[in-house]
Design a protein around this motif. Structure first.
Motif, PDB file in Angstrom:
ATOM      1  N   ASN A 133      47.801  15.979 -12.834  1.00  0.00           N
ATOM      2  CA  ASN A 133      48.356  16.584 -14.037  1.00  0.00           C
ATOM      3  C   ASN A 133      47.286  16.846 -15.087  1.00  0.00           C
ATOM      4  O   ASN A 133      47.432  17.688 -15.953  1.00  0.00           O
ATOM      5  N   ARG A 134      46.225  16.082 -15.000  1.00  0.00           N
ATOM      6  CA  ARG A 134      45.091  16.297 -15.893  1.00  0.00           C
ATOM      7  C   ARG A 134      43.838  15.831 -15.173  1.00  0.00           C
ATOM      8  O   ARG A 134      43.912  15.326 -14.065  1.00  0.00           O
ATOM      9  N   ASN A 135      42.698  15.974 -15.816  1.00  0.00           N
ATOM     10  CA  ASN A 135      41.446  15.554 -15.209  1.00  0.00           C
ATOM     11  C   ASN A 135      41.280  14.034 -15.287  1.00  0.00           C
ATOM     12  O   ASN A 135      41.224  13.452 -16.363  1.00  0.00           O
ATOM     13  N   TYR A 136      41.229  13.393 -14.120  1.00  0.00           N
ATOM     14  CA  TYR A 136      41.047  11.945 -14.087  1.00  0.00           C
ATOM     15  C   TYR A 136      39.650  11.554 -13.621  1.00  0.00           C
ATOM     16  O   TYR A 136      39.289  10.388 -13.693  1.00  0.00           O
ATOM     17  N   GLY A 137      38.901  12.492 -13.067  1.00  0.00           N
ATOM     18  CA  GLY A 137      37.557  12.162 -12.586  1.00  0.00           C
ATOM     19  C   GLY A 137      37.473  12.125 -11.074  1.00  0.00           C
ATOM     20  O   GLY A 137      38.474  11.978 -10.368  1.00  0.00           O
ATOM     21  N   LYS A 138      36.245  12.262 -10.620  1.00  0.00           N
ATOM     22  CA  LYS A 138      36.003  12.380  -9.173  1.00  0.00           C
ATOM     23  C   LYS A 138      36.459  11.134  -8.403  1.00  0.00           C
ATOM     24  O   LYS A 138      36.991  11.239  -7.304  1.00  0.00           O
ATOM     25  N   SER A 139      36.265   9.954  -9.003  1.00  0.00           N
ATOM     26  CA  SER A 139      36.658   8.727  -8.308  1.00  0.00           C
ATOM     27  C   SER A 139      38.158   8.691  -8.043  1.00  0.00           C
ATOM     28  O   SER A 139      38.598   8.353  -6.937  1.00  0.00           O
ATOM     29  N   ALA A 140      38.923   9.040  -9.059  1.00  0.00           N
ATOM     30  CA  ALA A 140      40.383   9.036  -8.907  1.00  0.00           C
ATOM     31  C   ALA A 140      40.795  10.026  -7.832  1.00  0.00           C
ATOM     32  O   ALA A 140      41.665   9.742  -6.996  1.00  0.00           O
ATOM     33  N   ALA A 141      40.148  11.202  -7.843  1.00  0.00           N
ATOM     34  CA  ALA A 141      40.483  12.225  -6.853  1.00  0.00           C
ATOM     35  C   ALA A 141      40.186  11.718  -5.439  1.00  0.00           C
ATOM     36  O   ALA A 141      40.994  11.876  -4.523  1.00  0.00           O
ATOM     37  N   LEU A 142      39.038  11.081  -5.276  1.00  0.00           N
ATOM     38  CA  LEU A 142      38.706  10.543  -3.954  1.00  0.00           C
ATOM     39  C   LEU A 142      39.707   9.472  -3.551  1.00  0.00           C
ATOM     40  O   LEU A 142      40.153   9.406  -2.405  1.00  0.00           O
ATOM     41  N   ASN A 143      40.072   8.639  -4.510  1.00  0.00           N
ATOM     42  CA  ASN A 143      40.976   7.544  -4.200  1.00  0.00           C
ATOM     43  C   ASN A 143      42.324   8.031  -3.665  1.00  0.00           C
ATOM     44  O   ASN A 143      42.806   7.539  -2.648  1.00  0.00           O
ATOM     45  N   VAL A 144      42.907   9.032  -4.320  1.00  0.00           N
ATOM     46  CA  VAL A 144      44.204   9.517  -3.797  1.00  0.00           C
ATOM     47  C   VAL A 144      44.010  10.279  -2.482  1.00  0.00           C
ATOM     48  O   VAL A 144      44.856  10.223  -1.596  1.00  0.00           O
ATOM     49  N   GLY A 145      42.877  10.937  -2.354  1.00  0.00           N
ATOM     50  CA  GLY A 145      42.580  11.617  -1.081  1.00  0.00           C
ATOM     51  C   GLY A 145      42.492  10.609   0.054  1.00  0.00           C
ATOM     52  O   GLY A 145      43.035  10.820   1.144  1.00  0.00           O
ATOM     53  N   PHE A 146      41.844   9.492  -0.222  1.00  0.00           N
ATOM     54  CA  PHE A 146      41.715   8.441   0.798  1.00  0.00           C
ATOM     55  C   PHE A 146      43.084   7.890   1.182  1.00  0.00           C
ATOM     56  O   PHE A 146      43.351   7.594   2.339  1.00  0.00           O
TER      57      PHE A 146
END
Ligand code: UDP
Ligand code: MG
Length: 328
Positions: free
Chosen positions: A77-90
């Motif tokens: 919904n907003r920018n959370y950062g690369k780490s957060a994106a990787l975490n949900v991708g994982f």
């Protein structure tokens, strides 16, 4: 989240791609991945995690997924950062091997099959890319060398390029670790602390950024260094904060007490021998003793509180169990 894929086969490879405002790159990137992987006959899925893009990235992902059944998408919904994106991708990845790469076409999909094979056949837990020849401005390459040297030294992991976006993992690794804050730079360190010690490295091709601009400025090095300190500290002392604070606190307190004893002893000695002396409170040592005792108490108290929080926290006994034998 976009529609789920009807998988009728086990997925061998998941590719997790965090992206922020990379609309121009996406069509080319997904085409390139498809071309490489279809040649190698791997079953795969591509998980695009839109980290709050404000350009047309998401609508492009939707369009692309109409014609490409390998694509899956997650949109923040907003920018959370690369780490957060990787975490949900994982969390979403189903592949036996999970690769990550940047969306900006700086990382080459040509590396994916080899990375996959290193995990499966080479038995690595994690393989990190190494951009030996980088195509980045010098303002980035020199601090990066320093950053990697410090991380190597503190973590004891002999990698050259910790922050490389191109990495491959055994599924077990990504399902066991939590990547938060700005910790994407230290995934090998997190993995090592979690007990995944079989860490490999592969030299990878690197390209200049073709479209758009970098999403990280120079502040990355300051944050990166602080993150390294906290990750080392947290992984060592999270379950036993008193060992750190208690030790420091006791040392400081004892120092303060010793100085106090010295001051008092000196005063008494001089008085007994009728020697005129300064007031205790006009001596610098007095203030040192005062500060040391107070700081010592504070540290001790901090350790005590941390210990209580730790004891009552939800994760107090969360250990990673690899296998079980005759145990439910
Ligand atoms: N990225 C992201 N969220 C952010 C910042 C970056 O998902 O808050 C993505 C970005 O779109 C790219 C990758 O992370 O796919 C690496 O970013 P970038 O290329 O800007 O970093 P650099 O190559 O300059 O280190
Ligand atoms: Mg980049």
């Amino acid at each position: 989240m976009s529609k789920r894929l009807p998988h009728h086969f086990p997925v061998e490879l998941s590719i997790v791609i965090p992206l922020l405002n990379e609309a121009e790159s996406l069509p080319e990137l997904t085409r390139w991945i498809n071309r490489v992987l279809s040649q190698h006959g791997l079953t795969y899925e591509v998980i695009l995690v839109d980290d709050g893009s404000t350009d047309s990235s998401w609508s492009i992902i939707e369009e692309l997924s109409d014609i490409d059944t390998h694509l899956r998408g997650i949109r923040f919904n907003r920018n959370y950062g690369k780490s957060a994106a990787l975490n949900v991708g994982f969390k979403a990845a189903e592949g036996r091997v999970v690769c990550t790469m940047d969306a900006d076409l700086q990382d080459s999909p040509e590396e994916l099959p080899e990375l996959y094979h290193m995990i499966v056949e080479g038995n690595y837990d994690l393989v990190s890319g190494w951009k030996r020849k980088r195509y980045d401005p010098i303002s980035k390459t020199i601090p990066t060398k320093l950053f990697n040297g410090v991380t190597r030294w503190i973590s004891g992991i002999p990698l050259h390029d910790f922050n490389c976006g191109l990495k491959a993992y055994n599924q077990r690794v990504v399902k066991s670790i939590e990547v938060y804050g700005e910790m994407h730079r230290y995934i090998p360190v997190i993995a090592k602390w979690a007990g995944f010690r079989n860490i490999g490295e592969k030299v990878v091709q690197h390209q200049e950024r073709k479209y758009g601009t970098t999403k990280f400025g120079l502040e990355r090095f300051v944050y990166g260094f602080l993150d390294l300190l906290s990750i080392t500290f947290v992984s060592r002392f999270r379950r036993r904060p008193m060992h750190f604070f208690g030790t420091m606190g006791t040392l400081s307190f004892v120092l303060g007490m010793l100085i106090t004893l010295w001051l008092v002893g000196e005063k008494v000695y001089l008085a007994l021998h009728n020697i005129k002396s300064r007031d205790v409170t006009s001596q610098p040592l007095f203030f040192l003793a005062l500060v040391a005792v107070v700081v010592g108490m504070q540290l001790f108290l901090a350790g005590f509180l941390a210990e209580m929080i730790q004891l009552n926290g939800p994760r107090k006994n969360q250990y990673l169990i690899r296998e079980k034998l005759n145990v439910i």
